[in-house]
Design an enzyme around this catalytic site. Structure first.
Site, PDB file in Angstrom:
ATOM      1  N   SER A  52      35.073  20.490  28.250  1.00  0.00           N
ATOM      2  CA  SER A  52      36.515  20.664  28.476  1.00  0.00           C
ATOM      3  C   SER A  52      37.100  21.768  27.605  1.00  0.00           C
ATOM      4  O   SER A  52      38.098  22.390  27.969  1.00  0.00           O
ATOM      5  CB  SER A  52      37.263  19.347  28.236  1.00  0.00           C
ATOM      6  OG  SER A  52      37.068  18.911  26.907  1.00  0.00           O
TER       7      SER A  52
ATOM      8  N   ASN B  26      29.183  29.022  39.053  1.00  0.00           N
ATOM      9  CA  ASN B  26      28.920  28.106  40.165  1.00  0.00           C
ATOM     10  C   ASN B  26      29.720  26.814  40.013  1.00  0.00           C
ATOM     11  O   ASN B  26      29.572  25.899  40.791  1.00  0.00           O
ATOM     12  CB  ASN B  26      27.427  27.812  40.315  1.00  0.00           C
ATOM     13  CG  ASN B  26      26.797  27.217  39.074  1.00  0.00           C
ATOM     14  OD1 ASN B  26      27.430  27.090  38.025  1.00  0.00           O
ATOM     15  ND2 ASN B  26      25.529  26.856  39.172  1.00  0.00           N
TER      16      ASN B  26
ATOM     17  N   ASP C 219      17.398  19.993  39.989  1.00  0.00           N
ATOM     18  CA  ASP C 219      16.640  18.826  40.448  1.00  0.00           C
ATOM     19  C   ASP C 219      15.320  18.703  39.688  1.00  0.00           C
ATOM     20  O   ASP C 219      14.968  19.550  38.878  1.00  0.00           O
ATOM     21  CB  ASP C 219      16.454  18.829  41.967  1.00  0.00           C
ATOM     22  CG  ASP C 219      15.516  19.916  42.468  1.00  0.00           C
ATOM     23  OD1 ASP C 219      14.655  20.406  41.706  1.00  0.00           O
ATOM     24  OD2 ASP C 219      15.638  20.276  43.651  1.00  0.00           O
TER      25      ASP C 219
ATOM     26  N   TYR D 109      12.482  21.527  39.121  1.00  0.00           N
ATOM     27  CA  TYR D 109      12.630  22.627  38.155  1.00  0.00           C
ATOM     28  C   TYR D 109      12.163  22.089  36.803  1.00  0.00           C
ATOM     29  O   TYR D 109      12.959  21.745  35.935  1.00  0.00           O
ATOM     30  CB  TYR D 109      14.095  23.072  38.107  1.00  0.00           C
ATOM     31  CG  TYR D 109      14.339  24.369  37.370  1.00  0.00           C
ATOM     32  CD1 TYR D 109      13.934  25.580  37.904  1.00  0.00           C
ATOM     33  CD2 TYR D 109      14.995  24.377  36.147  1.00  0.00           C
ATOM     34  CE1 TYR D 109      14.173  26.774  37.250  1.00  0.00           C
ATOM     35  CE2 TYR D 109      15.241  25.568  35.480  1.00  0.00           C
ATOM     36  CZ  TYR D 109      14.829  26.757  36.040  1.00  0.00           C
ATOM     37  OH  TYR D 109      15.071  27.933  35.378  1.00  0.00           O
TER      38      TYR D 109
END
Length: 146
Positions: free
Chosen positions: A66, A78, A84, A87
């Site tokens: 934050s 992105n 996942d 990787y």
């Protein structure tokens, strides 16, 4: 409470080891593993200094902390990264893609993002209907106001 085991490889001796902060949050902070100087408008993949083997059937969601925008003037390009369990190689180093909105310096070990793991979404089937049969909330979002 069920615990999963994640194998982790550190690519830097300069960053603090990842820890789960009991009682505060179920997110885990990730740190910059390199000194980065960015000019306004520059893009960079910032190395986070870790590779992991997530449990089968899980993925990691990576988002900024934050305070990242306020402290460093960067946004994650992105907006939310998903890593996942495939990787998982020794050189599959986790990174954060960022865009600088002002000139900034990020130091090694600065906490810039956080992650949590979650189970993959189950396979779903869509059933097309003419009527859902629920009352309308009207509007948008949680307030229902437009």
């Amino acid at each position: 409470m069920e615990r999963e085991t994640i194998k982790i490889k550190y690519h830097s001796d300069e960053i603090e080891k990842l820890t789960y902060i009991e009682g505060k949050s179920d997110w885990i902070d990730l740190r910059a593993a390199e000194e980065v100087e960015l000019k306004q408008g520059e893009f960079r993949l910032i190395k986070l200094g870790v590779s992991m083997q997530l449990p089968a059937g899980y993925e990691a969601v990576v988002v900024p902390r934050s305070s990242t925008y306020k402290n460093f003037g960067i946004i994650q390009t992105n907006h939310m990264g998903v890593i996942d369990e495939t990787y998982c190689g020794d050189n599959d180093v986790w990174m954060m893609p960022v865009l600088a909105v002002r000139d900034t310096v990020i130091h090694v070990n600065d906490r810039i993002c956080q992650f949590r793991i979650q189970k993959h979404q189950p396979q779903i089937t869509f059933e097309e209907v003419e009527v859902l049969g629920n009352s309308d909330r009207g509007g948008i979002g949680s307030t229902g106001k437009q």
